[in-house]
Design an enzyme around this catalytic site. Structure first.
Site, mmCIF file in Angstrom:
data_model
loop_
_atom_site.group_PDB
_atom_site.id
_atom_site.type_symbol
_atom_site.label_atom_id
_atom_site.label_comp_id
_atom_site.label_asym_id
_atom_site.label_seq_id
_atom_site.Cartn_x
_atom_site.Cartn_y
_atom_site.Cartn_z
ATOM 1 N N ASP A 1 8.581 15.027 11.096
ATOM 2 C CA ASP A 1 8.228 14.823 9.687
ATOM 3 C C ASP A 1 6.716 14.909 9.489
ATOM 4 O O ASP A 1 6.119 14.080 8.812
ATOM 5 C CB ASP A 1 8.749 13.472 9.199
ATOM 6 N N ALA B 1 5.013 3.236 0.986
ATOM 7 C CA ALA B 1 6.390 3.160 1.458
ATOM 8 C C ALA B 1 6.578 4.130 2.598
ATOM 9 O O ALA B 1 6.061 5.247 2.566
ATOM 10 C CB ALA B 1 7.370 3.484 0.331
ATOM 11 N N GLY B 2 7.328 3.699 3.605
ATOM 12 C CA GLY B 2 7.669 4.565 4.723
ATOM 13 C C GLY B 2 9.085 5.062 4.582
ATOM 14 O O GLY B 2 9.695 4.980 3.516
ATOM 15 N N VAL C 1 0.805 -1.223 0.000
ATOM 16 C CA VAL C 1 0.000 0.000 0.000
ATOM 17 C C VAL C 1 0.834 1.268 0.000
ATOM 18 O O VAL C 1 0.293 2.359 -0.122
ATOM 19 C CB VAL C 1 -0.973 0.030 1.199
ATOM 20 N N LYS D 1 5.122 -2.745 8.137
ATOM 21 C CA LYS D 1 6.288 -2.189 7.448
ATOM 22 C C LYS D 1 7.401 -3.234 7.489
ATOM 23 O O LYS D 1 7.772 -3.717 8.561
ATOM 24 C CB LYS D 1 6.754 -0.894 8.107
ATOM 25 N N VAL E 1 5.346 -0.734 2.937
ATOM 26 C CA VAL E 1 4.240 -0.936 3.867
ATOM 27 C C VAL E 1 3.182 -1.801 3.186
ATOM 28 O O VAL E 1 2.823 -1.563 2.032
ATOM 29 C CB VAL E 1 3.629 0.405 4.314
ATOM 30 N N TYR F 1 11.833 3.885 5.751
ATOM 31 C CA TYR F 1 12.865 2.870 5.566
ATOM 32 C C TYR F 1 12.422 1.665 4.757
ATOM 33 O O TYR F 1 13.261 0.926 4.272
ATOM 34 C CB TYR F 1 13.366 2.374 6.930
ATOM 35 N N GLY F 2 11.142 1.387 4.659
ATOM 36 C CA GLY F 2 10.728 0.166 3.991
ATOM 37 C C GLY F 2 9.344 0.264 3.393
ATOM 38 O O GLY F 2 8.659 1.272 3.503
#
EC number: 2.7.11.1
Length: 821
Positions: free
Chosen positions: A136, A24-25, A22, A45, A30, A27-28
């Site tokens: 953020d 991207a965060g 669904v 994640k 999701v 670092y990885g």
């Protein structure tokens, strides 16, 4: 790699079933998953961990999620480490991010924005009371549940404030949402949790205007502006559309001095957030997002409807038999050509054209902008070709988040004012090596990546190539009897189907022809705009078009997919119009590049030494320099030179020099007669600013150049009326090649092939060897008038009858050499 705390070593697949990716965060990736224990949905994640990876930020994210339980913070379920994969499992928010939502609905209403701000402030107040900073906050990191709850998400760059560390001193966040004290962290001496309050104020503007302030600028330039003492906090552009409560709320949240900026707790007492704001405000928004027909009307629609009355499809006339071919068409199959030479200053469009490798940090200089660059690289540790990404959904976070970076200073910024510009002597292109203390100018998101450009290119479906056959190319007719008034043309390969397309820009609009389906002989309308110039960069088509002549950027794969869907479900009204009407401007497939109204001409150039790609735009009273920003797949404004060019509609050719980050602009050249004479270039050094009083020889006088082409790092072709000079960047003849190629006709266009120069004139073309000046190819047909429509990667040629200039034209492409793609 140190062990992570509070992480289970059990197999997460025993509990969670992955359903789909669904987003991207930090670092990885999701994924949407199902918890087999509770049967509820979860967000997972997954981060790949390699030996030596710094896991401190991941540990920080897990710790903050575990410790901060609040209705406005995504709930933490658990973490698992299995086979070098870290699974962080959280509450699933079915409504998606606010960024996704406003892409579908358009701007939020004021009370909807107030509801989001109130709920986000509740979550921030809880975080701050626990001594934590999010760092953020933006639309992409505010998630909605299906019930309209607002949740703070993505704590990948969060930090903690302790009694011993009252201020954070690391440079971190997303540029456009970043507080001034974070952008100038060295000079300001640090920041605290109030940077989240600033970011929420920027997010409120984002929700109302579909983008944050300064979004049209390159992020590095935006950071420089924010770090200056003269920087003024942004405001809503339309003062009359919003209430005084909203304006005052933003004035407080965007207080420049963090010591005077109110806390999240205090802003929760502001009338903007204390008004009656029921959850139904956001459930209605979610309903609207699920119904695209409720989307807003784009104000740019009128620009897209200039030629809707012209046919959507144009069929080629029957090809002539052998006896009916024109003399030139017979010669086209008898005369062989070499492949067009690839200019080193051309952008690299395809994944196989470059192999990205991260350079060591020792190659970065100590400037704040480069610390930003380093952080941008760390944001995307794995760089994958577009072909790997095409099957995945677009990441939720389209704007890269800057994280961990050294505590470094900001270099002095040069003025771009013409008054302070340093002049450059005509005839010389000086490129002194940068001194050890010279900061690099605004590197792109790939500026510290090294290209390896010698890989074998993939094949494409189009006109058949004959690889590794010397002098085996010829001009092939691809369309017979085209009624369009064509101004420009390019070729493009679809990244999914690998079909090769001819894209033409004409008075009647932008049309495409599938070269893999020439048996269909059909051009299809892509855009209903008048178009006078085209260029393709990374599957983005740039055009100079519209009623008032702007530079437009078109998402080619998206437009082709849109057209495919329209063909499956035809409407009774022009589909290219209705589709634009239901898509908000922020999410449109065709968008104007800001501040380019009235543009007269454009050029695109890549610096082969740094990998930076630039767009030059000549306006009647100014020159714009834009830079390609890979994370956003768009050109962003870098500099605006207010001094007008000597001749805005005249020569505009960028030249790239070793040791110079920005290109220099050649606006004229002259050369005395004689093959050994030096060519004098008239250049504008962009790093110093324009030189408004430079003397340019009038066009058309003897010795005035008509065309300048930089073919490699130190070789330039200079075309005069009846000859082509081959010189270096200092204008001196090159020793390895013939100093001058002579022709017995007036040259209109020159194209450099692998071992010759092909000069076109009104009734044909002639090629001459780069080594000996001998004629290598020649085609003459007095019955036809020829014109080169495009020479980037492939040579595209048009011919019309000499005795009937208004007749329909034939189109040809030089084919048979190793594929340009």
């Amino acid at each position: 790699m140190a062990l992570l705390r509070d992480v289970s070593l059990q197999d997460p697949r025993d509990r969670f079933e992955l359903l789909q990716r669904v987003g991207a965060g930090t670092y990885g990736d999701v994924y949407k998953a199902r918890d087999t224990v509770t049967s509820e949905l979860a967000a997972v994640k997954i981060v790949k961990l390699d030996p030596g990876d710094d896991i401190s930020s991941l540990q920080q994210e897990i710790t903050i999620l575990r410790e901060c339980r609040h209705p406005n913070v995504v709930a933490y379920i658990g973490s698992y480490l299995r086979n070098d994969r870290l699974w962080i499992c959280m509450e699933f928010c079915g409504g998606g991010s606010l960024q996704e939502i406003y892409h579908a609905t358009g701007p939020l209403e004021e009370r909807q924005i107030a509801y989001v701000c109130r709920e986000a402030l509740k979550g921030l107040h809880h975080l701050h009371s626990q001594g934590k900073i999010h760092r953020d906050i933006k639309g992409a990191n505010l998630l909605l549940t299906l019930q309209g709850d607002v949740k703070l998400a993505d704590f990948g760059v969060s930090g903690e404030l302790t009694a011993s560390v009252a201020k954070r001193r690391s440079f971190i966040g997303t540029p456009y949402w970043m507080a001034p004290e974070v952008a100038a962290v060295e000079r300001k001496g640090g920041y605290n949790e109030l940077c989240d309050v600033w970011a929420l104020g920027i997010t409120a503007i984002e929700l109302g205007e579909l983008q944050p302030p300064l979004f049209h600028l390159h992020p590095m330039r935006a950071l420089m502006l924010m770090s200056k003492s003269s920087f003024q906090p942004p405001k809503l552009r339309d003062k009359t559309r919003w209430t005084q409560n909203f304006h005052h709320f933003l004035k407080l949240a965007l207080t420049k001095n963090p010591k005077k900026r109110p806390t999240a707790e205090r802003l929760l007492q502001h009338p903007f957030t204390t008004q009656h704001l029921p959850p139904a405000l956001l459930t209605q928004l979610l309903d609207k997002a699920s119904d695209p027909h409720l989307g807003t009307l784009s104000p740019e629609d009128s620009e897209l409807e200039t030629h809707d009355m012209f046919p959507d499809t144009i069929h080629s006339r029957s090809h002539h038999g052998p006896a009916e071919r024109t003399p030139s068409e017979i010669q086209f199959h008898q005369v062989k050509f070499g492949a067009p030479r690839r200019k080193e200053t051309d952008p690299l469009n395809e994944p196989w054209e470059e192999e990205w490798t991260l350079l060591g940090k020792e190659e970065l200089s100590g400037s704040l902008l480069q610390s930003v660059q380093e952080a941008l690289e760390e944001r995307s540790l794995t760089i994958r070709p577009a072909l790997e990404l095409q099957e995945l959904d677009s990441p939720d976070d389209a704007i890269g988040t800057i994280k961990r970076a050294p505590f470094l200073g900001l270099p002095h910024t040069e003025s771009t004012s013409g008054d302070n510009a340093q002049s450059c002597s005509p005839g010389t292109l000086s490129a002194p090596p940068a001194g050890p203390g010279s900061p690099a100018l605004l590197p792109t998101a790939w500026a510290t990546l090294k290209q390896q450009e010698d890989r074998e290119r993939s094949s494409c479906h189009g006109l058949p190539p004959t690889p590794k056959v010397h002098m085996g190319a010829c001009f092939s007719k691809v369309f017979n009897g085209c009624p369009l008034q064509i101004h420009a043309a390019v070729t493009w390969v679809h990244p999914v189907t690998r079909d090769q397309f001819l894209v033409v820009g004409a008075e009647e609009g932008i049309y495409t022809l599938n070269l893999h389906e020439l048996h269909e002989d059909t051009m299809e309308k892509l855009i209903s705009q008048r178009c006078s110039w085209l260029y393709c960069v990374n599957n983005v088509l740039l055009s100079l078009s519209g009623k008032s002549t702007h530079i437009w950027a078109h998402d080619l794969p998206g437009l082709f997919e849109q057209r495919r869907l329209q063909h499956q479900a035809p409407l009774s009204i022009p589909t290219n119009r209705i589709t634009q009407r239901i898509i908000p401007r922020r999410f449109a497939l065709s968008t104007k590049i800001p501040d380019t109204k009235g543009c007269l001409q454009c050029r695109v150039v890549r610096n082969p030494y740094t990998g930076s790609t630039f767009l030059l735009a000549a306006l009647p009273a100014s020159l714009l320099l834009l830079q390609w920003y890979e994370p956003l797949q768009k050109f962003l404004l870098l500099k605006n030179f207010s001094s007008p060019l000597p001749s805005p509609a005249g020569m505009l050719e960028p030249l790239v020099l070793d040791g110079k980050e920005l290109p220099q602009v050649c606006v004229g050249a002259e050369g005395p007669e004689g093959p050994g004479c030096r060519v004098l270039f008239h250049v504008l050094p962009l790093e110093a600013g324009l030189t408004p009083d430079i003397l340019i020889p009038p066009e058309g006088i003897p010795g005035s150049a008509q065309q300048v082409i930089q073919v490699d790092r130190d070789t330039v072709l200079v075309s005069f009326e009846r000859c082509v000079r081959i010189v270096n960047l200092q204008g001196e003849p090159t020793a390895a090649l013939a100093p001058e190629l002579t022709f017995d006709f007036t040259i209109e266009t020159v194209v450099c092939l692998q071992d010759s120069v092909l000069a076109f004139w009104s009734h044909g073309m002639q090629g001459r060897s780069l080594d000996t000046n001998e004629v290598t190819q020649e085609i003459t047909d007095e019955t036809r008038i020829f014109r080169v429509l495009g020479a980037h990667r492939d040579i595209i040629l048009e011919s019309i009858p000499t005795d009937n200039p208004g007749a329909h034209s034939n189109l040809y492409i030089l084919t048979g050499h190793q594929s340009s793609y």
